[in-house]
Design an enzyme around this catalytic site. Structure first.
Site, PDB file in Angstrom:
ATOM      1  N   SER A   1       0.824  -1.211   0.000  1.00 35.48           N
ATOM      2  CA  SER A   1       0.000   0.000   0.000  1.00 35.48           C
ATOM      3  C   SER A   1       0.859   1.262   0.000  1.00 35.48           C
ATOM      4  O   SER A   1       2.034   1.245   0.340  1.00 35.48           O
ATOM      5  CB  SER A   1      -0.902   0.024   1.231  1.00 35.48           C
ATOM      6  OG  SER A   1      -1.555  -1.211   1.371  1.00 35.48           O
TER       7      SER A   1
HETATM    8  N1  SAH Z   1      -0.988  -5.013   3.932  1.00 35.48           N
HETATM    9  C1  SAH Z   1      -0.171  -5.306   2.762  1.00 35.48           C
HETATM   10  C2  SAH Z   1      -0.832  -4.923   1.453  1.00 35.48           C
HETATM   11  C3  SAH Z   1      -2.027  -5.731   1.223  1.00 35.48           C
HETATM   12  S1  SAH Z   1      -2.491  -5.995  -0.476  1.00 35.48           S
HETATM   13  C4  SAH Z   1       1.190  -4.669   2.871  1.00 35.48           C
HETATM   14  O1  SAH Z   1       1.483  -3.989   3.864  1.00 35.48           O
HETATM   15  O2  SAH Z   1       2.003  -4.884   1.960  1.00 35.48           O
HETATM   16  C5  SAH Z   1      -3.870  -7.031  -0.099  1.00 35.48           C
HETATM   17  C6  SAH Z   1      -3.519  -8.438   0.304  1.00 35.48           C
HETATM   18  O3  SAH Z   1      -4.736  -9.064   0.700  1.00 35.48           O
HETATM   19  C7  SAH Z   1      -2.955  -9.279  -0.817  1.00 35.48           C
HETATM   20  O4  SAH Z   1      -1.695  -9.786  -0.459  1.00 35.48           O
HETATM   21  C8  SAH Z   1      -3.991 -10.402  -1.004  1.00 35.48           C
HETATM   22  O5  SAH Z   1      -3.399 -11.657  -1.306  1.00 35.48           O
HETATM   23  C9  SAH Z   1      -4.646 -10.419   0.354  1.00 35.48           C
HETATM   24  N2  SAH Z   1      -5.994 -11.005   0.388  1.00 35.48           N
HETATM   25  C10 SAH Z   1      -7.024 -10.809  -0.468  1.00 35.48           C
HETATM   26  N3  SAH Z   1      -8.094 -11.538  -0.076  1.00 35.48           N
HETATM   27  C11 SAH Z   1      -7.724 -12.197   1.047  1.00 35.48           C
HETATM   28  C12 SAH Z   1      -8.396 -13.116   1.922  1.00 35.48           C
HETATM   29  N4  SAH Z   1      -9.646 -13.505   1.731  1.00 35.48           N
HETATM   30  N5  SAH Z   1      -7.712 -13.579   2.980  1.00 35.48           N
HETATM   31  C13 SAH Z   1      -6.429 -13.223   3.225  1.00 35.48           C
HETATM   32  N6  SAH Z   1      -5.751 -12.359   2.434  1.00 35.48           N
HETATM   33  C14 SAH Z   1      -6.394 -11.852   1.357  1.00 35.48           C
END
Ligand code: SAH
Length: 214
Positions: A61
């Site tokens: 992010s």
């Molecule tokens: N917080 C992260 C950025 C998140 S991007 C950072 O600091 O880099 C969003 C993430 O959510 C992705 O890695 C994706 O794989 C995950 N995601 C999406 N749906 C999900 C689910 N149902 N359960 C767990 N993770 C999920």
């Protein structure tokens, strides 16, 4: 001042100018080096206030959004925090500076393994990372003082609401994927939930089930 120190100063200045004013959050973000969470490519953009691509087609992010979400979560050092969407691990590392304990999960095994390696290398011993579909929360570790969802859901997921303590806070981007979503803060009260709309954001979608690599 070295070029590196100057870039970090600009990084903090950008955070403040975009509304990240909480001193503890700024200190946490000063300590956690975002460059460590960006592998191979784009490391020269680590201190720019923009999202960047990571493995598995996901993104790390934008720093100011990490700061604003962390600030909205009002984390204290007594809190047990759950993050859904480990991604690069950067947000969890920022939370680990403020919370007692951080549980984080991602549906992609590769992301969880890589994030664990960084947590271990940096001695961030209060983070536990799991491969899991976070839309069900982590019932074994529930309830939580704080929950941060870093992928966009159509509605705040019911199981996550149920795993929030009374007095607990959840921050979650809500809305259809591929459009602008609203960042919502949910506070659990004795009689139900209070909702606050904070700002618009754009996140990758919360996807049900585990990734193909899991
Ligand atoms: N917080 C992260 C950025 C998140 S991007 C950072 O600091 O880099 C969003 C993430 O959510 C992705 O890695 C994706 O794989 C995950 N995601 C999406 N749906 C999900 C689910 N149902 N359960 C767990 N993770 C999920």
């Amino acid at each position: 001042m070295t070029a590196d120190a100057e870039r970090k100063m600009q990084f903090l200045y950008a955070l403040r100018s975009r509304g990240v004013t909480d001193h503890a959050v700024l200190t946490a973000m000063e300590k956690v080096d975002r460059a460590d969470f960006i592998r191979h490519y784009f490391t020269d953009r680590a201190y720019d206030d923009m999202p960047l691509p990571i493995a598995c087609g996901q993104t790390i992010s934008q720093p100011s959004v990490v700061g604003l979400m962390t600030q909205a979560l009002q984390v204290s050092n007594r809190d047990k925090v759950l993050e859904i969407g480990t991604g690069s691990g950067y947000q969890a590392a920022v939370l680990s500076q403020l919370a007692r304990r951080v549980y984080t999960c991602d549906r992609h095994r590769r992301l969880v393994i890589e994030a664990r390696e960084i947590f271990e290398a940096q001695g961030l011993a209060n983070i536990t990372a799991f491969v899991a579909d976070g839309s069900h929360g982590l019932p074994d570790q529930a309830p939580f003082d704080r929950i941060l969802v870093t992928a966009a859901a159509e509605d705040p997921p019911g199981p996550l609401l149920a795993q929030l303590k009374i007095g607990g806070i959840m921050v979650v981007p809500v809305g259809q994927s591929d459009t602008v979503q609203s960042l919502i803060r949910v506070t659990r009260t004795e009689d139900g939930f209070d909702y606050d709309e904070l700002r618009s954001v754009r996140f990758v979608p919360l996807v049900e089930g585990l990734g193909r690599d899991a």
